[in-house]
Design a protein around this motif. Structure first.
Motif, PDB file in Angstrom:
ATOM      1  N   LEU A 112       0.822  -1.214   0.000  1.00 12.80           N
ATOM      2  CA  LEU A 112       0.000   0.000   0.000  1.00 12.80           C
ATOM      3  C   LEU A 112       0.855   1.262   0.000  1.00 12.80           C
ATOM      4  CD1 LEU A 112      -2.907  -1.038   2.396  1.00 12.80           C
ATOM      5  CD2 LEU A 112      -2.960  -0.826  -0.099  1.00 12.80           C
ATOM      6  N   ALA A 113       1.956   1.245   0.744  1.00 13.79           N
ATOM      7  CA  ALA A 113       2.850   2.411   0.767  1.00 13.79           C
ATOM      8  C   ALA A 113       3.478   2.638  -0.612  1.00 13.79           C
ATOM      9  CB  ALA A 113       3.927   2.228   1.831  1.00 13.79           C
ATOM     10  N   ILE A 114       3.972   1.572  -1.215  1.00 13.07           N
ATOM     11  CA  ILE A 114       4.568   1.689  -2.555  1.00 13.07           C
ATOM     12  C   ILE A 114       3.501   2.141  -3.555  1.00 13.07           C
ATOM     13  CG2 ILE A 114       5.618   0.387  -4.451  1.00 13.07           C
ATOM     14  CD1 ILE A 114       6.961  -1.362  -2.271  1.00 13.07           C
ATOM     15  N   TRP A 115       2.301   1.575  -3.436  1.00  9.44           N
ATOM     16  CA  TRP A 115       1.207   1.917  -4.347  1.00  9.44           C
ATOM     17  C   TRP A 115       0.856   3.394  -4.256  1.00  9.44           C
ATOM     18  CZ3 TRP A 115      -4.243   2.444  -2.780  1.00  9.44           C
ATOM     19  CH2 TRP A 115      -5.098   2.611  -3.861  1.00  9.44           C
ATOM     20  N   VAL A 116       0.767   3.921  -3.057  1.00 10.66           N
ATOM     21  CA  VAL A 116       0.440   5.345  -2.888  1.00 10.66           C
ATOM     22  C   VAL A 116       1.539   6.214  -3.499  1.00 10.66           C
ATOM     23  CG1 VAL A 116       0.199   7.176  -1.166  1.00 10.66           C
ATOM     24  CG2 VAL A 116      -1.078   5.059  -0.903  1.00 10.66           C
ATOM     25  N   LEU A 117       2.784   5.886  -3.242  1.00 15.74           N
ATOM     26  CA  LEU A 117       3.892   6.694  -3.759  1.00 15.74           C
ATOM     27  C   LEU A 117       3.954   6.658  -5.285  1.00 15.74           C
ATOM     28  CD1 LEU A 117       6.691   5.781  -1.195  1.00 15.74           C
ATOM     29  CD2 LEU A 117       5.444   7.946  -1.381  1.00 15.74           C
ATOM     30  N   VAL A 118       3.888   5.468  -5.853  1.00 16.95           N
ATOM     31  CA  VAL A 118       4.003   5.346  -7.305  1.00 16.95           C
ATOM     32  C   VAL A 118       2.749   5.906  -7.987  1.00 16.95           C
ATOM     33  CG1 VAL A 118       4.315   3.706  -9.207  1.00 16.95           C
ATOM     34  CG2 VAL A 118       5.587   3.395  -7.084  1.00 16.95           C
ATOM     35  N   SER A 119       1.581   5.673  -7.393  1.00 17.27           N
ATOM     36  CA  SER A 119       0.349   6.227  -7.971  1.00 17.27           C
ATOM     37  C   SER A 119       0.371   7.750  -7.952  1.00 17.27           C
ATOM     38  CB  SER A 119      -0.878   5.730  -7.210  1.00 17.27           C
ATOM     39  OG  SER A 119      -1.052   4.363  -7.385  1.00 17.27           O
ATOM     40  N   ALA A 120       0.844   8.320  -6.862  1.00 17.24           N
ATOM     41  CA  ALA A 120       0.924   9.784  -6.781  1.00 17.24           C
ATOM     42  C   ALA A 120       1.848  10.331  -7.860  1.00 17.24           C
ATOM     43  CB  ALA A 120       1.399  10.212  -5.399  1.00 17.24           C
ATOM     44  N   ALA A 121       2.967   9.659  -8.074  1.00 19.24           N
ATOM     45  CA  ALA A 121       3.897  10.107  -9.116  1.00 19.24           C
ATOM     46  C   ALA A 121       3.268   9.972 -10.504  1.00 19.24           C
ATOM     47  CB  ALA A 121       5.194   9.310  -9.038  1.00 19.24           C
ATOM     48  N   GLY A 122       2.627   8.843 -10.760  1.00 16.40           N
ATOM     49  CA  GLY A 122       2.008   8.628 -12.072  1.00 16.40           C
ATOM     50  C   GLY A 122       0.859   9.572 -12.340  1.00 16.40           C
ATOM     51  N   VAL A 123      -0.017   9.737 -11.366  1.00 15.06           N
ATOM     52  CA  VAL A 123      -1.156  10.635 -11.539  1.00 15.06           C
ATOM     53  C   VAL A 123      -0.682  12.083 -11.624  1.00 15.06           C
ATOM     54  CG1 VAL A 123      -3.232  11.520 -10.401  1.00 15.06           C
ATOM     55  CG2 VAL A 123      -2.838   9.060 -10.539  1.00 15.06           C
ATOM     56  N   GLY A 124       0.335  12.434 -10.845  1.00 17.46           N
ATOM     57  CA  GLY A 124       0.896  13.779 -10.932  1.00 17.46           C
ATOM     58  C   GLY A 124       1.436  14.081 -12.318  1.00 17.46           C
ATOM     59  N   ARG A 125       2.126  13.104 -12.888  1.00 18.21           N
ATOM     60  CA  ARG A 125       2.655  13.285 -14.246  1.00 18.21           C
ATOM     61  C   ARG A 125       1.513  13.418 -15.253  1.00 18.21           C
ATOM     62  NH1 ARG A 125       7.572  12.557 -16.823  1.00 18.21           N
ATOM     63  NH2 ARG A 125       7.424  11.860 -18.977  1.00 18.21           N
ATOM     64  N   GLN A 126       0.470  12.624 -15.086  1.00 16.30           N
ATOM     65  CA  GLN A 126      -0.665  12.722 -15.996  1.00 16.30           C
ATOM     66  C   GLN A 126      -1.377  14.071 -15.860  1.00 16.30           C
ATOM     67  OE1 GLN A 126      -2.437   8.865 -14.860  1.00 16.30           O
ATOM     68  NE2 GLN A 126      -2.587   8.517 -17.061  1.00 16.30           N
ATOM     69  N   PHE A 127      -1.498  14.563 -14.631  1.00 14.42           N
ATOM     70  CA  PHE A 127      -2.077  15.897 -14.438  1.00 14.42           C
ATOM     71  C   PHE A 127      -1.221  16.960 -15.115  1.00 14.42           C
ATOM     72  CE2 PHE A 127      -5.079  14.876 -10.897  1.00 14.42           C
ATOM     73  CZ  PHE A 127      -6.161  15.547 -11.440  1.00 14.42           C
ATOM     74  N   PHE A 128       0.095  16.820 -15.022  1.00 18.75           N
ATOM     75  CA  PHE A 128       0.990  17.766 -15.678  1.00 18.75           C
ATOM     76  C   PHE A 128       0.716  17.807 -17.173  1.00 18.75           C
ATOM     77  CE2 PHE A 128       4.982  18.491 -17.977  1.00 18.75           C
ATOM     78  CZ  PHE A 128       5.252  19.784 -17.573  1.00 18.75           C
ATOM     79  N   TYR A 129       0.629  16.626 -17.818  1.00 18.65           N
ATOM     80  CA  TYR A 129       0.359  16.585 -19.247  1.00 18.65           C
ATOM     81  C   TYR A 129      -1.047  17.060 -19.569  1.00 18.65           C
ATOM     82  CZ  TYR A 129       4.717  14.197 -20.173  1.00 18.65           C
ATOM     83  OH  TYR A 129       6.040  13.894 -20.290  1.00 18.65           O
ATOM     84  N   LEU A 130      -2.000  16.779 -18.707  1.00 14.43           N
ATOM     85  CA  LEU A 130      -3.368  17.239 -18.927  1.00 14.43           C
ATOM     86  C   LEU A 130      -3.451  18.755 -18.909  1.00 14.43           C
ATOM     87  CD1 LEU A 130      -6.431  16.603 -19.151  1.00 14.43           C
ATOM     88  CD2 LEU A 130      -6.476  16.597 -16.653  1.00 14.43           C
ATOM     89  N   LEU A 131      -2.696  19.375 -18.031  1.00 10.31           N
ATOM     90  CA  LEU A 131      -2.771  20.833 -17.882  1.00 10.31           C
ATOM     91  C   LEU A 131      -1.862  21.588 -18.834  1.00 10.31           C
ATOM     92  CD1 LEU A 131      -2.942  20.970 -13.984  1.00 10.31           C
ATOM     93  CD2 LEU A 131      -4.834  21.146 -15.620  1.00 10.31           C
ATOM     94  N   THR A 132      -0.847  20.920 -19.405  1.00 15.75           N
ATOM     95  CA  THR A 132       0.093  21.639 -20.268  1.00 15.75           C
ATOM     96  C   THR A 132      -0.079  21.340 -21.739  1.00 15.75           C
ATOM     97  OG1 THR A 132       1.783  19.930 -19.954  1.00 15.75           O
ATOM     98  CG2 THR A 132       1.828  21.840 -18.460  1.00 15.75           C
ATOM     99  N   GLU A 133      -0.529  20.143 -22.099  1.00 15.47           N
ATOM    100  CA  GLU A 133      -0.673  19.788 -23.524  1.00 15.47           C
ATOM    101  C   GLU A 133      -2.127  19.883 -23.929  1.00 15.47           C
ATOM    102  OE1 GLU A 133       1.057  16.085 -24.496  1.00 15.47           O
ATOM    103  OE2 GLU A 133       2.995  16.600 -23.678  1.00 15.47           O
ATOM    104  N   HIS A 134      -2.337  20.391 -25.142  1.00 15.93           N
ATOM    105  CA  HIS A 134      -3.721  20.480 -25.633  1.00 15.93           C
ATOM    106  C   HIS A 134      -3.836  19.765 -26.944  1.00 15.93           C
ATOM    107  CE1 HIS A 134      -3.806  23.096 -22.368  1.00 15.93           C
ATOM    108  NE2 HIS A 134      -4.310  24.164 -22.888  1.00 15.93           N
TER     109      HIS A 134
END
Length: 134
Positions: A112-134
């Motif tokens: 669960l700890a690894i899942w939270v850390l890796v998920s946060a990184a992956g979702v954060g990266r996806q949010f970055f692309y969602l907000l910067t690329e059109h």
């Protein structure tokens, strides 16, 4: 000689089948994410097959996927894939490692700890692309 037994105390009604044990919830979540991934792969194979049937329809379906709602669904997919994969490794260790059943709760918390850390990184990266690329 007879003995008189005290009546058994009334059992509180359970509102759920699960009693709150984290292992039971991980079991249920593992099944739910597995079914979710199955349906995603089914749809993915179908829409990819469209390129051979009708390339214009394929292009239209890909265009539909380029919206923020689908991006949020992709984030959920990443979270589901990561949980299913990491919990699957834990299940394999419980099944095939002689000490697995003994350490299954500790392994669950590590997963669960690894899942939270890796998920946060992956979702954060996806949010970055969602907000910067059109």
């Amino acid at each position: 000689m007879t003995t008189i037994e005290a009546p058994a105390p009334a059992q509180p009604k359970r509102k759920t089948l699960y009693r709150g044990d984290p292992g039971m919830w991980s079991w249920a979540l593992h099944r739910i994410t597995g079914v979710t991934l199955f349906f995603f792969l089914f749809v993915h194979v179908l829409d990819t097959a469209l390129v051979r049937v009708n390339p214009d329809t394929y292009d239209q379906s890909i265009a539909i996927y380029k919206n923020p709602i689908v991006a949020l669904m992709e984030m959920g997919l990443v979270v589901a894939v990561l949980f299913h994969a990491l919990n699957g490794v834990r299940v394999i260790l419980v099944d095939f490692w002689s000490q697995g059943p003994r350490y299954q709760k500790q392994m669950l918390w590590i997963v669960l700890a690894i899942w939270v850390l890796v998920s946060a990184a992956g979702v954060g990266r996806q949010f970055f692309y969602l907000l910067t690329e059109h």
